[in-house]
Each structure stands twice: as C-alpha cells, then as structure tokens.
Design an enzyme around this catalytic site. Sequence first.
Site, PDB file in Angstrom:
ATOM      1  N   ALA A  35       0.843  -1.200   0.000  1.00 14.02           N
ATOM      2  CA  ALA A  35       0.000   0.000   0.000  1.00 14.02           C
ATOM      3  C   ALA A  35       0.874   1.244   0.000  1.00 14.02           C
ATOM      4  O   ALA A  35       1.303   1.718   1.063  1.00 14.02           O
ATOM      5  CB  ALA A  35      -0.933  -0.020   1.214  1.00 14.02           C
TER       6      ALA A  35
ATOM      7  N   GLY B  14      -3.941  11.377  -3.424  1.00 10.41           N
ATOM      8  CA  GLY B  14      -3.220  12.584  -3.859  1.00 10.41           C
ATOM      9  C   GLY B  14      -1.763  12.350  -4.217  1.00 10.41           C
ATOM     10  O   GLY B  14      -1.043  13.307  -4.506  1.00 10.41           O
TER      11      GLY B  14
ATOM     12  N   PHE C 240      -6.206   2.050  -4.831  1.00  6.50           N
ATOM     13  CA  PHE C 240      -5.843   1.150  -5.951  1.00  6.50           C
ATOM     14  C   PHE C 240      -4.981  -0.016  -5.468  1.00  6.50           C
ATOM     15  O   PHE C 240      -4.071  -0.454  -6.193  1.00  6.50           O
ATOM     16  CB  PHE C 240      -5.081   1.887  -7.063  1.00  6.50           C
TER      17      PHE C 240
ATOM     18  N   TYR D  93      13.847   4.668   0.079  1.00  4.49           N
ATOM     19  CA  TYR D  93      14.896   3.957  -0.673  1.00  4.49           C
ATOM     20  C   TYR D  93      14.557   2.467  -0.793  1.00  4.49           C
ATOM     21  O   TYR D  93      14.867   1.828  -1.798  1.00  4.49           O
ATOM     22  CB  TYR D  93      16.260   4.183  -0.010  1.00  4.49           C
TER      23      TYR D  93
ATOM     24  N   GLU E 197       9.552  -5.448  -9.430  1.00  6.24           N
ATOM     25  CA  GLU E 197       8.128  -5.297  -9.788  1.00  6.24           C
ATOM     26  C   GLU E 197       7.992  -4.926 -11.269  1.00  6.24           C
ATOM     27  O   GLU E 197       7.146  -5.466 -11.991  1.00  6.24           O
ATOM     28  CB  GLU E 197       7.456  -4.225  -8.919  1.00  6.24           C
TER      29      GLU E 197
ATOM     30  N   ARG F 229     -11.135 -17.892 -39.960  1.00  8.57           N
ATOM     31  CA  ARG F 229     -12.142 -16.944 -40.434  1.00  8.57           C
ATOM     32  C   ARG F 229     -12.038 -16.748 -41.947  1.00  8.57           C
ATOM     33  O   ARG F 229     -10.941 -16.489 -42.468  1.00  8.57           O
ATOM     34  CB  ARG F 229     -11.929 -15.592 -39.733  1.00  8.57           C
TER      35      ARG F 229
ATOM     36  N   GLN G 155      -2.834 -10.283 -47.812  1.00  9.81           N
ATOM     37  CA  GLN G 155      -1.452  -9.911 -47.459  1.00  9.81           C
ATOM     38  C   GLN G 155      -1.410  -8.952 -46.268  1.00  9.81           C
ATOM     39  O   GLN G 155      -0.529  -9.039 -45.412  1.00  9.81           O
ATOM     40  CB  GLN G 155      -0.757  -9.278 -48.668  1.00  9.81           C
TER      41      GLN G 155
ATOM     42  N   GLN H 107      -8.306  -6.067 -34.055  1.00 11.27           N
ATOM     43  CA  GLN H 107      -8.604  -5.683 -35.442  1.00 11.27           C
ATOM     44  C   GLN H 107      -8.742  -6.921 -36.335  1.00 11.27           C
ATOM     45  O   GLN H 107      -9.629  -6.993 -37.191  1.00 11.27           O
ATOM     46  CB  GLN H 107      -7.489  -4.757 -35.966  1.00 11.27           C
TER      47      GLN H 107
ATOM     48  N   GLY I 141     -15.396  -7.373 -35.645  1.00  6.50           N
ATOM     49  CA  GLY I 141     -16.407  -7.121 -34.606  1.00  6.50           C
ATOM     50  C   GLY I 141     -16.397  -8.187 -33.521  1.00  6.50           C
ATOM     51  O   GLY I 141     -16.714  -7.914 -32.356  1.00  6.50           O
TER      52      GLY I 141
END
Length: 381
Positions: free
Chosen positions: A125, A130, A157, A233, A242, A268, A279, A336, A340
């Site tokens: 945490a 702010g 968060f 530090y 991380e 597809r 292409q 893309q 859809g």
Amino acid sequence: MLDLFFDDTHRALRDAASAFVAREIRPHVAEWERAGWFPESLSRAAGEAGLLGVGYPESLGGGGGDVFHRLIVTEALVRGGSGGVAAGLGSHAISLPLILDHGNDAQRARFVPPVLCGERVACLAVTEPGAGSDVAGITTRATRDGDHFVLHGTKCFITSGVRADLAVVAARTGAEGHGGLSLFIVERGTPGFTASAPMEKMGWRASDTATLYFDQCRVPAENLIGEQDGGFYLLMSNFVPERLMLAAMAVATAKLALEEAERYAVERAAFGRNIGRFQVIRHRLADMATREESARAFVAVVAERARRGEDVVSEVAMAKNHAVDACLWICDQAVQIFGGHGYMAEHLVERLYRDARLLPLGGGTSEIMREIIVRRRGYGG
Ligand SMILES: Cc1cc2nc3c(=O)[nH]c(=O)nc-3n(C[C@H](O)[C@H](O)[C@H](O)COP(=O)(O)OP(=O)(O)OC[C@H]3O[C@@H](n4cnc5c(N)ncnc54)[C@H](O)[C@@H]3O)c2cc1C
C-alpha cells in the site's frame, strides 16, 4: 520467457506451472472475470503447489530459484487468460520482498511463511488519492506513541487489498519529501484499519482492488520495517523487480494475443478465402510476431543482467516501456484481426486488450520510466 537462459529446473517449473494453470485457472477464468472477484481458494491452491514460494528461501517455506524462475511463474499465470488473476496471485511479490530483504528475523519468521503457503494474503500500500507517481508526496502519517505508531490516512488502488491479511504500508514519520517515509506491516483486524469493497475497473477484473483506510490505527512499533525515515529507498529498490515482472506480463499478454490472432486468421473466411491469405493480415501477423520476439528478448537480457547482479534500474524501465508498447499494439492489432468479434467478451482478445491497459500505469507509469532513463543517462543536464 526466453529459454535461452534456462536450465532443466526452469523448464521443469514451466511445465509444472503451466499444468497448474490449465487445471486450476483456465477453466474458471471467464466466470471469475464476470463476477469481478478473485477466488479465495486459489491462493491456497497456488501456495500448496509451491508457486507462491518460487524465488524465496527454503528456510522460510520458499522453493528457492532465481529471477527466471519467478518470471516463468508470472508468464504461466498470465497465460491463464486473466491479468487480474495473475495480479491477485502476484501481490505478495511486490510486498513480501520488503520484509524479506529489509525486515528483521522475527518479522521474516512471522510474516513470510504463511503467505508463501497461501494461508495469508499480502499486499503493498503505497499509492494515495493525492500521491501516485510522486511517492515522496505521501501524506499518510505515522506518529510514535509509546511502543506503537498511530497511522492515519488513505491508500488507493491496492491490489488484493480487499482480501489482504497484511499490508506493507508507506507512511510519513518525518519531514516532507522522500527522507521522511517509513514502512510498516499492518495486519487485518488491527483497530482503525479497514478496506473498501472491490473497485470496478476497466480490466484486471478478477483482482480485488481496494481503498485502505487507516483511522488512528495503532500499529506495534515492532512492525516498522528497517530504519525509521528510510522507507523511500527501500520502495525504490523494490520497484525494480516489480517492473521486470510487469514487463514479463506484457510479453506474456502479447504472446497470447498473437496466438489468438494466428488461430483466427486461418479459421475466419471472407470473400471466399481465409483472412490470413490477405497480405495485409499476414503482414500484420508478421509485425506482431516481430515485436513480441523483440520485447521477449529485451526483457530476458535485462533479467539475465539482473541475475548477474548488475545495476539495471534504467534498463528495467526501458524493458518495461518497450514490452508494454509492444503489448498494447499487438493487443490492438489482434482485436482488429478479429473484426467485430474481437469486441465481444466471449473472445479472449477483448479481455487481453482491456487488461493490457494497466501495464503502462502500474508499477510506475511510462512517463515515470522515461524520467528514470533520463536521470540515469544524465540527459538534459
Ligand atoms: C489496477 C491497479 C492496481 C494497482 N495496484 C497498486 C498496488 O498494489 N499498490 C500501490 O501502492 N499502488 C497500486 N496502483 C497504483 C499505481 O501504481 C498508480 O496508479 C501509478 O503509480 C500512477 O499514479 P497515479 O494514478 O496517482 O497517477 P499520477 O501520478 O497522478 O499521474 C497522472 C499522469 O501524470 C503523469 N505524470 C506524473 N508525474 C509526472 C512527471 N514527473 N513527468 C511526466 N509525467 C508525469 C503520469 O505519468 C500520468 O500520466 C495500482 C493501480 C491500478 C490502476
């Protein structure tokens, strides 16, 4: 991860972690994502399988290993198909090292083993409403009162914050700026410490992200990690692994999106042929594969340099930005290629696209990575 640097132990771990993910995560991920909740039993299962202990000392219940062992677990978890699940199982990886590397023997013995076996959940945490990028601007206060510190403030968060049994919390014990921050271990159930309900998010939906409140919360002074006023530090050194983990998440997410697009391009059909025969589509796949390979190689080389003990602060920042940019672009191209259908939640690429958007924000934003590179290279005087 690039297996150029692997030995047999890495390959064996990759197989075991992939088997765990195929059995315990992939079949349930869509349901957990819909529910927007991290399954409570999963930490225990991952702990029992030894995945949470990878990279930690055997004397504390870990399985040993190096940076590649840890990144192999990260990649396997991402391949489960939910960044949120991977993040929920990885929140100890950003909090526990602070106790392991900078805590005392009593803190290590008490707090590390229960997390590695999945009995308890740990979170980090730091961020506040702010103060995010500006860690030195933290305002949560910790005031000494006898053999306690009294914490007052709000963190936001926080990954795994709803479920966490212990939080490593950054708070101000001294003057303004980076010199006055300290780190504390705060346990769930400490009076004055509460967590919000899970926050609703664009992606990482299966991870429980919380606001944590500290209202005159009395924390035993023995829960101070390292030196008083020395927390900044410790946090900065903790950011390096991380960020490497987030770079590996980006590479793994990119690879999954590429694989989905490759598969779809041969399935597809449009205008009487598989779309992969256009292409423009197969060149797009070629570019996606090129960027994924390049990001993977860069991250692996930086990880190897970290394993050799080199100072890789700016290289990790570069690797994170490079891998994240590749990942965002590849996920976009994958959607893309799906047309859809790629916008629909039933397809994995839709989730990968949303999950990827966290990567240039978490663990330090892309702008902050650039600032680190600039400072380290001495650009601009
Ligand atoms: C899903 C999720 C999980 C998270 N998990 C954790 C967690 O477990 N623990 C935790 O402590 N935090 C967590 N965070 C917080 C995260 O680390 C911060 O959101 C991040 O560091 C950015 O801080 P901020 O949101 O306050 O943005 P700000 O710092 O307000 O930044 C806003 C914008 O300004 C830019 N900016 C800021 N300073 C500079 C500068 N000097 N130069 C150029 N641009 C600048 C930023 O790059 C950004 O574009 C999480 C966030 C998310 C979304």
